[in-house]
Design a protein around this motif. Structure first.
Motif, PDB file in Angstrom:
ATOM      1  N   LYS A  66      81.156 -38.218 -17.874  1.00 20.58           N
ATOM      2  CA  LYS A  66      81.238 -39.197 -18.951  1.00 20.58           C
ATOM      3  C   LYS A  66      80.434 -40.449 -18.580  1.00 20.58           C
ATOM      4  O   LYS A  66      80.608 -41.018 -17.505  1.00 20.58           O
ATOM      5  CB  LYS A  66      82.685 -39.573 -19.241  1.00 20.58           C
ATOM      6  N   GLY A  67      79.588 -40.839 -19.487  1.00 14.61           N
ATOM      7  CA  GLY A  67      78.673 -41.947 -19.250  1.00 14.61           C
ATOM      8  C   GLY A  67      77.228 -41.505 -19.398  1.00 14.61           C
ATOM      9  O   GLY A  67      76.324 -42.333 -19.543  1.00 14.61           O
ATOM     10  N   SER A  68      76.988 -40.177 -19.407  1.00 12.88           N
ATOM     11  CA  SER A  68      75.619 -39.684 -19.559  1.00 12.88           C
ATOM     12  C   SER A  68      75.081 -39.935 -20.967  1.00 12.88           C
ATOM     13  O   SER A  68      73.865 -39.888 -21.179  1.00 12.88           O
ATOM     14  CB  SER A  68      75.535 -38.198 -19.213  1.00 12.88           C
ATOM     15  N   ALA A  69      75.988 -40.224 -21.921  1.00 12.18           N
ATOM     16  CA  ALA A  69      75.532 -40.574 -23.265  1.00 12.18           C
ATOM     17  C   ALA A  69      74.788 -41.902 -23.284  1.00 12.18           C
ATOM     18  O   ALA A  69      74.047 -42.200 -24.230  1.00 12.18           O
ATOM     19  CB  ALA A  69      76.735 -40.634 -24.219  1.00 12.18           C
ATOM     20  N   LEU A  70      74.962 -42.709 -22.242  1.00 12.80           N
ATOM     21  CA  LEU A  70      74.312 -44.023 -22.173  1.00 12.80           C
ATOM     22  C   LEU A  70      72.911 -43.949 -21.577  1.00 12.80           C
ATOM     23  O   LEU A  70      72.206 -44.953 -21.507  1.00 12.80           O
ATOM     24  CB  LEU A  70      75.161 -44.976 -21.318  1.00 12.80           C
ATOM     25  N   ALA A  71      72.509 -42.771 -21.145  1.00 10.66           N
ATOM     26  CA  ALA A  71      71.272 -42.632 -20.374  1.00 10.66           C
ATOM     27  C   ALA A  71      69.985 -42.959 -21.131  1.00 10.66           C
ATOM     28  O   ALA A  71      69.076 -43.561 -20.544  1.00 10.66           O
ATOM     29  CB  ALA A  71      71.187 -41.222 -19.790  1.00 10.66           C
ATOM     30  N   PRO A  72      69.836 -42.569 -22.400  1.00  7.37           N
ATOM     31  CA  PRO A  72      68.510 -42.739 -23.027  1.00  7.37           C
ATOM     32  C   PRO A  72      67.932 -44.149 -22.938  1.00  7.37           C
ATOM     33  O   PRO A  72      66.797 -44.329 -22.500  1.00  7.37           O
ATOM     34  CB  PRO A  72      68.765 -42.312 -24.481  1.00  7.37           C
ATOM     35  N   ASP A  73      68.705 -45.154 -23.324  1.00 11.08           N
ATOM     36  CA  ASP A  73      68.159 -46.516 -23.301  1.00 11.08           C
ATOM     37  C   ASP A  73      67.981 -47.041 -21.883  1.00 11.08           C
ATOM     38  O   ASP A  73      67.073 -47.850 -21.625  1.00 11.08           O
ATOM     39  CB  ASP A  73      69.047 -47.468 -24.111  1.00 11.08           C
ATOM     40  N   GLU A  74      68.813 -46.599 -20.954  1.00 15.55           N
ATOM     41  CA  GLU A  74      68.633 -47.015 -19.554  1.00 15.55           C
ATOM     42  C   GLU A  74      67.342 -46.434 -18.985  1.00 15.55           C
ATOM     43  O   GLU A  74      66.618 -47.110 -18.251  1.00 15.55           O
ATOM     44  CB  GLU A  74      69.834 -46.574 -18.707  1.00 15.55           C
ATOM     45  N   ILE A  75      67.057 -45.179 -19.335  1.00 14.19           N
ATOM     46  CA  ILE A  75      65.808 -44.562 -18.876  1.00 14.19           C
ATOM     47  C   ILE A  75      64.615 -45.275 -19.503  1.00 14.19           C
ATOM     48  O   ILE A  75      63.599 -45.518 -18.837  1.00 14.19           O
ATOM     49  CB  ILE A  75      65.805 -43.057 -19.215  1.00 14.19           C
ATOM     50  N   ARG A  76      64.737 -45.644 -20.775  1.00 10.98           N
ATOM     51  CA  ARG A  76      63.632 -46.343 -21.444  1.00 10.98           C
ATOM     52  C   ARG A  76      63.302 -47.674 -20.758  1.00 10.98           C
ATOM     53  O   ARG A  76      62.133 -48.073 -20.705  1.00 10.98           O
ATOM     54  CB  ARG A  76      63.988 -46.598 -22.912  1.00 10.98           C
ATOM     55  N   LYS A  77      64.306 -48.359 -20.247  1.00  7.64           N
ATOM     56  CA  LYS A  77      64.052 -49.649 -19.590  1.00  7.64           C
ATOM     57  C   LYS A  77      63.034 -49.501 -18.469  1.00  7.64           C
ATOM     58  O   LYS A  77      62.205 -50.386 -18.248  1.00  7.64           O
ATOM     59  CB  LYS A  77      65.360 -50.222 -19.024  1.00  7.64           C
ATOM     60  N   PHE A  78      63.105 -48.397 -17.742  1.00  2.37           N
ATOM     61  CA  PHE A  78      62.173 -48.165 -16.639  1.00  2.37           C
ATOM     62  C   PHE A  78      60.900 -47.466 -17.117  1.00  2.37           C
ATOM     63  O   PHE A  78      59.805 -47.776 -16.647  1.00  2.37           O
ATOM     64  CB  PHE A  78      62.864 -47.330 -15.553  1.00  2.37           C
ATOM     65  N   LEU A  79      61.056 -46.531 -18.059  1.00  3.46           N
ATOM     66  CA  LEU A  79      59.905 -45.761 -18.531  1.00  3.46           C
ATOM     67  C   LEU A  79      58.862 -46.661 -19.180  1.00  3.46           C
ATOM     68  O   LEU A  79      57.664 -46.534 -18.918  1.00  3.46           O
ATOM     69  CB  LEU A  79      60.374 -44.693 -19.526  1.00  3.46           C
ATOM     70  N   TYR A  80      59.315 -47.583 -20.024  1.00  2.00           N
ATOM     71  CA  TYR A  80      58.374 -48.416 -20.761  1.00  2.00           C
ATOM     72  C   TYR A  80      57.585 -49.357 -19.857  1.00  2.00           C
ATOM     73  O   TYR A  80      56.506 -49.816 -20.217  1.00  2.00           O
ATOM     74  CB  TYR A  80      59.118 -49.236 -21.812  1.00  2.00           C
ATOM     75  N   GLY A  81      58.116 -49.642 -18.685  1.00  2.00           N
ATOM     76  CA  GLY A  81      57.417 -50.541 -17.766  1.00  2.00           C
ATOM     77  C   GLY A  81      56.405 -49.843 -16.881  1.00  2.00           C
ATOM     78  O   GLY A  81      55.656 -50.501 -16.152  1.00  2.00           O
ATOM     79  N   LEU A  82      56.363 -48.505 -16.929  1.00  2.00           N
ATOM     80  CA  LEU A  82      55.392 -47.764 -16.127  1.00  2.00           C
ATOM     81  C   LEU A  82      54.009 -47.853 -16.760  1.00  2.00           C
ATOM     82  O   LEU A  82      53.859 -48.249 -17.920  1.00  2.00           O
ATOM     83  CB  LEU A  82      55.838 -46.305 -15.994  1.00  2.00           C
ATOM     84  N   SER A  83      53.007 -47.464 -16.000  1.00  4.09           N
ATOM     85  CA  SER A  83      51.633 -47.632 -16.481  1.00  4.09           C
ATOM     86  C   SER A  83      51.316 -46.656 -17.602  1.00  4.09           C
ATOM     87  O   SER A  83      51.889 -45.563 -17.692  1.00  4.09           O
ATOM     88  CB  SER A  83      50.644 -47.439 -15.331  1.00  4.09           C
ATOM     89  N   SER A  84      50.385 -47.056 -18.457  1.00  4.29           N
ATOM     90  CA  SER A  84      49.947 -46.214 -19.562  1.00  4.29           C
ATOM     91  C   SER A  84      48.928 -45.197 -19.051  1.00  4.29           C
ATOM     92  O   SER A  84      48.522 -45.210 -17.885  1.00  4.29           O
ATOM     93  CB  SER A  84      49.332 -47.069 -20.672  1.00  4.29           C
ATOM     94  N   LEU A 294      64.328 -42.928 -11.457  1.00  3.26           N
ATOM     95  CA  LEU A 294      63.770 -41.625 -11.105  1.00  3.26           C
ATOM     96  C   LEU A 294      63.538 -40.791 -12.356  1.00  3.26           C
ATOM     97  O   LEU A 294      62.488 -40.146 -12.502  1.00  3.26           O
ATOM     98  CB  LEU A 294      64.711 -40.881 -10.150  1.00  3.26           C
ATOM     99  N   ALA A 295      64.508 -40.776 -13.267  1.00  8.82           N
ATOM    100  CA  ALA A 295      64.357 -40.012 -14.514  1.00  8.82           C
ATOM    101  C   ALA A 295      63.120 -40.480 -15.279  1.00  8.82           C
ATOM    102  O   ALA A 295      62.360 -39.666 -15.820  1.00  8.82           O
ATOM    103  CB  ALA A 295      65.611 -40.163 -15.370  1.00  8.82           C
ATOM    104  N   ALA A 296      62.899 -41.799 -15.323  1.00  4.06           N
ATOM    105  CA  ALA A 296      61.724 -42.344 -16.007  1.00  4.06           C
ATOM    106  C   ALA A 296      60.436 -41.859 -15.344  1.00  4.06           C
ATOM    107  O   ALA A 296      59.466 -41.490 -16.015  1.00  4.06           O
ATOM    108  CB  ALA A 296      61.788 -43.866 -16.002  1.00  4.06           C
ATOM    109  N   GLN A 297      60.426 -41.843 -14.008  1.00  4.24           N
ATOM    110  CA  GLN A 297      59.235 -41.372 -13.315  1.00  4.24           C
ATOM    111  C   GLN A 297      59.014 -39.881 -13.545  1.00  4.24           C
ATOM    112  O   GLN A 297      57.871 -39.419 -13.664  1.00  4.24           O
ATOM    113  CB  GLN A 297      59.351 -41.681 -11.821  1.00  4.24           C
ATOM    114  N   MET A 298      60.090 -39.109 -13.626  1.00  7.59           N
ATOM    115  CA  MET A 298      59.946 -37.686 -13.923  1.00  7.59           C
ATOM    116  C   MET A 298      59.323 -37.484 -15.300  1.00  7.59           C
ATOM    117  O   MET A 298      58.442 -36.631 -15.475  1.00  7.59           O
ATOM    118  CB  MET A 298      61.309 -36.992 -13.840  1.00  7.59           C
ATOM    119  N   VAL A 299      59.779 -38.252 -16.278  1.00  4.85           N
ATOM    120  CA  VAL A 299      59.188 -38.170 -17.619  1.00  4.85           C
ATOM    121  C   VAL A 299      57.720 -38.555 -17.566  1.00  4.85           C
ATOM    122  O   VAL A 299      56.868 -37.921 -18.197  1.00  4.85           O
ATOM    123  CB  VAL A 299      59.955 -39.062 -18.616  1.00  4.85           C
TER     124      VAL A 299
END
Length: 391
Positions: A66-84, A294-299
């Motif tokens: 329980k709590g994995s439903a919160l993951a999408p926006d948390e992953i986006r916080k890191f994903l969006y800051g990675l390089s294009s 890590l999830a953001a980097q995997m994406v």
């Protein structure tokens, strides 16, 4: 009913890009800036066709995590800051799938949108929620004769006796709904988490499993397996706890973070793969954000692989391949191999019945085994598989 271009967006709560501006930092070199621009163009008056679409699922009703439903926006916080990426190919983020009233509502919505993306030739990236969401995505592939599902997990999520279906045994549900599933592959399995009967079940059904130790002995050996895959479903608990704390089943052993990113990149490079799912990330157990990062980097590595894909499939076009015919003693017909010189990748062809042929990814060792006069194990495995499925 399948969504069309007009009503697809009704399935999602769109991303509020304003809340991620600190991560995007208004930089044209951030992935978030690139995604935001493409997403707005996708829903504009002259819609673009994206190469890949990201969406989150905020449902964790069938997992103990329980709590994995919160993951999408948390992953986006890191994903969006990675390089294009330098490529002009469009990547969009449709937001989060609107929650259904029941588990089945969520599964059917996942089926519909996956079906849409597959038919439209758009690669889907699913983030958040429990690993059981794999069930809904697999429903979109029930009509695929060659559907291959690859699951990265430290455990074999099969049902023991009369357990209720959930994220810890969802594979049983998939097999029940897909009795003619062509192939299932499990990678990263840890032997101490599975009973011998589970391994025997996989062998009897000609499914593959790669234990963690075998994977580490030959990391590149999984590349051909993923090249045959249509859907890679990744449970973040398969990454060791020191590299990923944000899961209630985190274990001392597992993939290294670098290996998880490499697997994701292999998946992106696979010209057959149409869906990448990343599940069980739990921000509530991840106070430093390491697992979401890590999830953001995997994406990111999956997207990089996607943008570097080559159209190198001998099923589609044989012209760019070198074909080898290998005579093997006590085998009536020569074995046929395809080699792509530019990437040094291999495929093997076999004929399960008259008028039908299959071409599957393999490695150079299979070819070397054949020229020594031995029929490769991959050949016999798929002969047994097609025989079993024809019954």
């Amino acid at each position: 009913m399948k969504p069309d271009n007009r009503d697809l967006l009704l399935y999602f709560d769109p991303v509020d890009f304003e809340q991620f501006q600190e991560n995007i930092k208004s930089s044209r070199h951030s992935l978030g800036y690139q995604i935001e621009k493409s997403t707005r163009a996708f829903s504009g008056p002259k819609p673009i066709k994206p190469v890949a679409a990201i969406f989150g699922v905020t449902y964790d009703g069938s997992t103990q995590n329980k709590g994995s439903a919160l993951a999408p926006d948390e992953i986006r916080k890191f994903l969006y800051g990675l390089s294009s990426f330098e490529s002009n190919s469009h990547i969009i983020d449709l937001g989060n799938l609107r929650a259904g009233k029941t588990e089945q509502d969520t599964y059917f919505a996942l089926r519909d949108v996956t079906d849409y993306f597959t038919e439209a030739g758009i690669i889907a990236i699913v983030i958040g929620g429990g690993h059981d969401l794999t069930v809904g995505i697999c429903r979109a592939f029930q009509g695929y004769k060659e559907f291959t599902l690859t699951i990265a997990d430290s455990r074999i999520d099969l049902k023991k006796e009369r357990e209720v279906s959930n994220a810890s045994n969802f594979i049983s549900k998939i097999l029940r709904e897909n009795p003619k599933l062509f192939h299932l592959q499990l990678i990263g399995v840890q032997k101490h988490f599975a009973t011998p009967s589970f391994f025997e079940f996989l062998r009897q059904n000609t499914f593959d499993y790669i234990q963690l130790g075998s994977f580490r002995d030959n990391v590149a050996g999984i590349e051909p397996l993923i090249r045959n895959t249509h859907f890679l479903s990744f449970d973040i608990s398969s990454v060791r706890k020191s590299d990923s704390t944000g899961n209630y089943q985190a274990s001392p052993n597992g993939f290294y973070a670098e290996e998880a990113c490499l697997i994701s990149r292999y998946a992106g490079l696979s010209s057959r793969l149409t869906v990448f799912g990343l599940f069980e990330v739990n921000p509530q157990l991840d106070p430093n954000g390491f697992t979401s990062h890590l999830a953001a980097q995997m994406v990111w590595y999956f997207l990089e692989g996607t943008l570097l894909r080559r159209k190198e499939d001998p099923i589609i076009s044989k012209e760019s391949f070198t074909r080898f015919f290998v005579e093997v003693e006590d085998h009536s017909e020569p074995l046929v191999f395809y080699h792509h010189p530019a990437t040094n990748r291999w495929w093997i062809e076999f004929f399960p019945q008259e008028g039908e042929n299959w071409i599957l990814a393999c490695n150079n060792n299979s070819y070397k085994q054949a020229i020594k006069g031995e029929v490769p194990e991959i050949y016999w495995k798929y002969v047994r598989k097609t025989t079993r499925l024809s019954k």
